[in-house]
Scaffold this active site. Structure first.
Site, PDB file in Angstrom:
ATOM      1  N   HIS A 263       2.147  -5.514   5.565  1.00 55.44           N
ATOM      2  CA  HIS A 263       3.066  -5.542   6.502  1.00 55.44           C
ATOM      3  C   HIS A 263       3.197  -6.875   7.476  1.00 55.44           C
ATOM      4  O   HIS A 263       1.940  -7.101   7.860  1.00 55.44           O
ATOM      5  CB  HIS A 263       2.902  -4.298   7.341  1.00 55.44           C
ATOM      6  N   ASP A 314       5.990   2.836   2.625  1.00 51.23           N
ATOM      7  CA  ASP A 314       6.594   3.033   1.183  1.00 51.23           C
ATOM      8  C   ASP A 314       5.472   3.534   0.250  1.00 51.23           C
ATOM      9  O   ASP A 314       5.903   4.295  -0.626  1.00 51.23           O
ATOM     10  CB  ASP A 314       7.178   2.034   0.842  1.00 51.23           C
TER      11      ASP A 314
HETATM   12  N1  COA Z   1       0.509  -7.073  -2.777  1.00 52.60           N
HETATM   13  C1  COA Z   1      -0.204  -8.289  -2.775  1.00 52.60           C
HETATM   14  N2  COA Z   1      -0.260  -9.394  -2.091  1.00 52.60           N
HETATM   15  C2  COA Z   1       0.221  -9.177  -0.863  1.00 52.60           C
HETATM   16  C3  COA Z   1       1.126  -8.180  -0.670  1.00 52.60           C
HETATM   17  C4  COA Z   1       1.226  -7.189  -1.629  1.00 52.60           C
HETATM   18  N3  COA Z   1       1.798  -6.044  -1.384  1.00 52.60           N
HETATM   19  N4  COA Z   1       1.591  -8.305   0.441  1.00 52.60           N
HETATM   20  C5  COA Z   1       1.368  -9.725   1.013  1.00 52.60           C
HETATM   21  N5  COA Z   1       0.389 -10.018   0.012  1.00 52.60           N
HETATM   22  C6  COA Z   1      -0.268 -11.326   0.233  1.00 52.60           C
HETATM   23  C7  COA Z   1       0.762 -12.544  -0.134  1.00 52.60           C
HETATM   24  O1  COA Z   1       0.920 -12.776  -1.264  1.00 52.60           O
HETATM   25  C8  COA Z   1       0.192 -13.641   0.438  1.00 52.60           C
HETATM   26  O2  COA Z   1      -0.948 -14.241   0.124  1.00 52.60           O
HETATM   27  P1  COA Z   1      -1.371 -15.595   0.066  1.00 52.60           P
HETATM   28  O3  COA Z   1      -1.704 -15.830   1.729  1.00 52.60           O
HETATM   29  O4  COA Z   1      -2.653 -15.494  -0.728  1.00 52.60           O
HETATM   30  O5  COA Z   1      -0.306 -16.521  -0.501  1.00 52.60           O
HETATM   31  C9  COA Z   1      -0.156 -13.037   1.989  1.00 52.60           C
HETATM   32  O6  COA Z   1      -0.717 -11.427   1.476  1.00 52.60           O
HETATM   33  C10 COA Z   1       0.830 -12.769   2.940  1.00 52.60           C
HETATM   34  O7  COA Z   1       1.878 -12.301   2.462  1.00 52.60           O
HETATM   35  P2  COA Z   1       3.382 -12.290   2.935  1.00 52.60           P
HETATM   36  O8  COA Z   1       4.580 -12.192   1.816  1.00 52.60           O
HETATM   37  O9  COA Z   1       3.786 -13.734   3.322  1.00 52.60           O
HETATM   38  O10 COA Z   1       3.532 -11.714   4.247  1.00 52.60           O
HETATM   39  P3  COA Z   1       4.704 -11.250   4.937  1.00 52.60           P
HETATM   40  O11 COA Z   1       4.382 -10.800   6.262  1.00 52.60           O
HETATM   41  O12 COA Z   1       5.973 -12.142   4.831  1.00 52.60           O
HETATM   42  O13 COA Z   1       5.565  -9.984   4.229  1.00 52.60           O
HETATM   43  C11 COA Z   1       5.609  -7.797   3.371  1.00 52.60           C
HETATM   44  C12 COA Z   1       5.254  -8.592   4.494  1.00 52.60           C
HETATM   45  C13 COA Z   1       5.704  -6.330   3.691  1.00 52.60           C
HETATM   46  C14 COA Z   1       7.117  -8.233   2.666  1.00 52.60           C
HETATM   47  C15 COA Z   1       4.776  -7.895   1.946  1.00 52.60           C
HETATM   48  O14 COA Z   1       3.395  -7.489   2.525  1.00 52.60           O
HETATM   49  C16 COA Z   1       5.027  -7.540   0.770  1.00 52.60           C
HETATM   50  O15 COA Z   1       5.802  -8.113  -0.044  1.00 52.60           O
HETATM   51  N6  COA Z   1       4.713  -6.200   0.502  1.00 52.60           N
HETATM   52  C17 COA Z   1       5.126  -5.614  -0.537  1.00 52.60           C
HETATM   53  C18 COA Z   1       6.430  -5.014  -0.422  1.00 52.60           C
HETATM   54  C19 COA Z   1       6.463  -3.709   0.302  1.00 52.60           C
HETATM   55  O16 COA Z   1       5.767  -2.849   0.237  1.00 52.60           O
HETATM   56  N7  COA Z   1       7.425  -3.746   1.341  1.00 52.60           N
HETATM   57  C20 COA Z   1       7.767  -2.658   2.396  1.00 52.60           C
HETATM   58  C21 COA Z   1       7.383  -3.044   3.745  1.00 52.60           C
HETATM   59  S1  COA Z   1       7.547  -1.731   4.669  1.00 52.60           S
END
Ligand code: COA
Length: 377
Positions: A263, A314
């Site tokens: 998150h 979720d």
């Molecule tokens: N599974 C695996 N790795 C994850 C992850 C996940 N669900 N969520 C984040 N990470 C990792 C990223 O790959 C990244 O790793 P790195 O630094 O080694 O490249 C790091 O954690 C930061 O992730 P990032 O996508 O930049 O975080 P964000 O703050 O931009 O995004 C979300 C937040 C929620 C979009 C992201 O955690 C995600 O895509 N989660 C899965 C989708 C989801 O469940 N969405 C519902 C949100 S309520």
């Protein structure tokens, strides 16, 4: 210079405060709507009461609650001519969120208040939209099953009516309560992607329907509301509890995201996920599918151990909806059914102290090019 800007700016506005808000707050792992914790609201409130709270900044008294709920339930009905028009829309290979985006846009064409800017018109639109998004979701499912529209019963709750309009069967009190709690948990969430999208559209002083359609479009994506459906697809793909740990390790080793984890704001856990975890444990058992909860727990523990990421709203909502027999691709539309109330609160707040959102982009493209005729390229 370009790299400095890309690093600082192109990161999804992380940590940027884009507006002041009094609707919902997140401090560490505590989520509040208008000052009340989500735990308190989930345990004691109803969706109707929470909608009132989000819009009017206080809990209703008994009379206000009665009137508000009664109007909301009546507004759940869909006009015959609208149902006829919606029945003619394509459904084959159409994701329900795409259908919903179009259907909500169509609602505006039947609403005499749609472009009204006075508070009474806005209140009526908000009630209609919040009442009808769920009815549209239910109608989509009925139509795709070759069944006909089911009218709501204004004497019953919003949660009861949604399930009744979806299945044609009266839900029992326990299922109604569980679903009502899910609606409360999803109603708002500070400046999330879809609320921001709604606010940006409202900031041009566009109409409420346009702002809500923007929210639906943003919620649809798998990084936002679309994640709940993907979680259930993951569980089905994994298949057994024994395979869960290895599946997660492989996914992470391949740099894939495990849906339902991580998150932007919560780094110490999403309080909604904790409530939903308990609901998932009991509902999967009741549905005779306890292995789904066991599998979820193994995924949960493995993602924490391997990546230090905690589940978000979720993750456990997927197995809650699955246990209720809800089709997978309706999970995100159900999220919208509740979240529309939060988007509306944000749109109202935006209108009340509006300035158009118009940020800048730092230029990193080419410069000084000279046009040449087609024949010379
Ligand atoms: N599974 C695996 N790795 C994850 C992850 C996940 N669900 N969520 C984040 N990470 C990792 C990223 O790959 C990244 O790793 P790195 O630094 O080694 O490249 C790091 O954690 C930061 O992730 P990032 O996508 O930049 O975080 P964000 O703050 O931009 O995004 C979300 C937040 C929620 C979009 C992201 O955690 C995600 O895509 N989660 C899965 C989708 C989801 O469940 N969405 C519902 C949100 S309520």
């Amino acid at each position: 210079m370009a790299e400095i800007y890309e690093g600082a700016v192109d990161k999804g506005l992380e940590g940027v405060v884009a507006c002041t808000t009094g609707i919902s707050s997140i401090v560490d792992a505590t989520l509040c709507f208008r000052g009340y914790t989500i735990e308190d609201l989930a345990a004691h409130s109803t969706f109707e009461e929470v909608v009132y709270l989000l819009w009017y900044d206080r809990l209703p008294n008994e009379q206000e609650f009665k009137e508000f709920s009664s109007t909301l339930h009546k507004e759940m009905a869909l006009r015959d001519d609208l149902v006829t028009q919606l029945s003619s829309l394509p459904r084959e290979s159409v994701h329900p969120m795409s259908w919903l985006r179009t259907a909500v846009s169509m609602l505006a064409l039947w609403d005499p208040d749609a472009n009204g800017q006075d508070q009474q018109s806005r209140d009526r639109i908000a009630l209609r939209l919040t009442a009808k998004v769920g009815s549209l979701v239910a109608l989509f499912e009925r139509l795709r099953q070759g069944k006909s529209y089911v009218s709501p019963n204004p004497e019953k709750s919003f949660a009861w009516n949604f399930l009744y309009m979806l299945t044609g069967a009266e839900p029992d009190a326990e299922v109604e309560k569980v679903f009502d709690t899910c609606l409360i948990l999803h109603a708002d969430h500070e400046l999330n992607c879809s609320a921001f999208a709604s606010r940006v559209t409202a900031s041009s002083l566009s109409d409420i329907y346009s702002a809500i359609v923007s929210g639906i479009g943003a919620l649809k994506g798998p990084l936002h509301g679309g994640a709940n459906e993907q979680v259930m697809r993951t569980l089905i793909e994994i298949g057994t509890v024994e395979k869960a740990q290895e599946w997660v390790k492989n996914a992470l080793a391949n740099k894939e995201k495990v849906m339902g984890f991580g998150h932007r704001v919560y780094k110490n856990g999403d309080p909604r996920a904790k409530i939903l975890q308990g609901m998932s444990a009991s509902l999967t058992k009741k549905a005779g599918k306890p292995e789904l909860y066991e599998m979820s727990k193994v995924i949960h523990e493995t993602v924490v151990a391997e990546k230090g990421l905690l589940p978000n709203v979720d993750f456990y909502s997927a197995t809650v909806y699955y246990s209720m027999g809800i089709p997978l691709d309706l999970y995100t539309p159900i999220f919208a059914t509740s979240r529309v109330s939060g988007w509306l609160a944000h749109v109202f707040e935006q209108y009340s102290k509006n300035r158009i959102y118009r940020p800048r982009g730092h230029w990193i493209g080419k410069e000084g090019l000279k046009w040449s005729p087609l024949s010379n390229r």
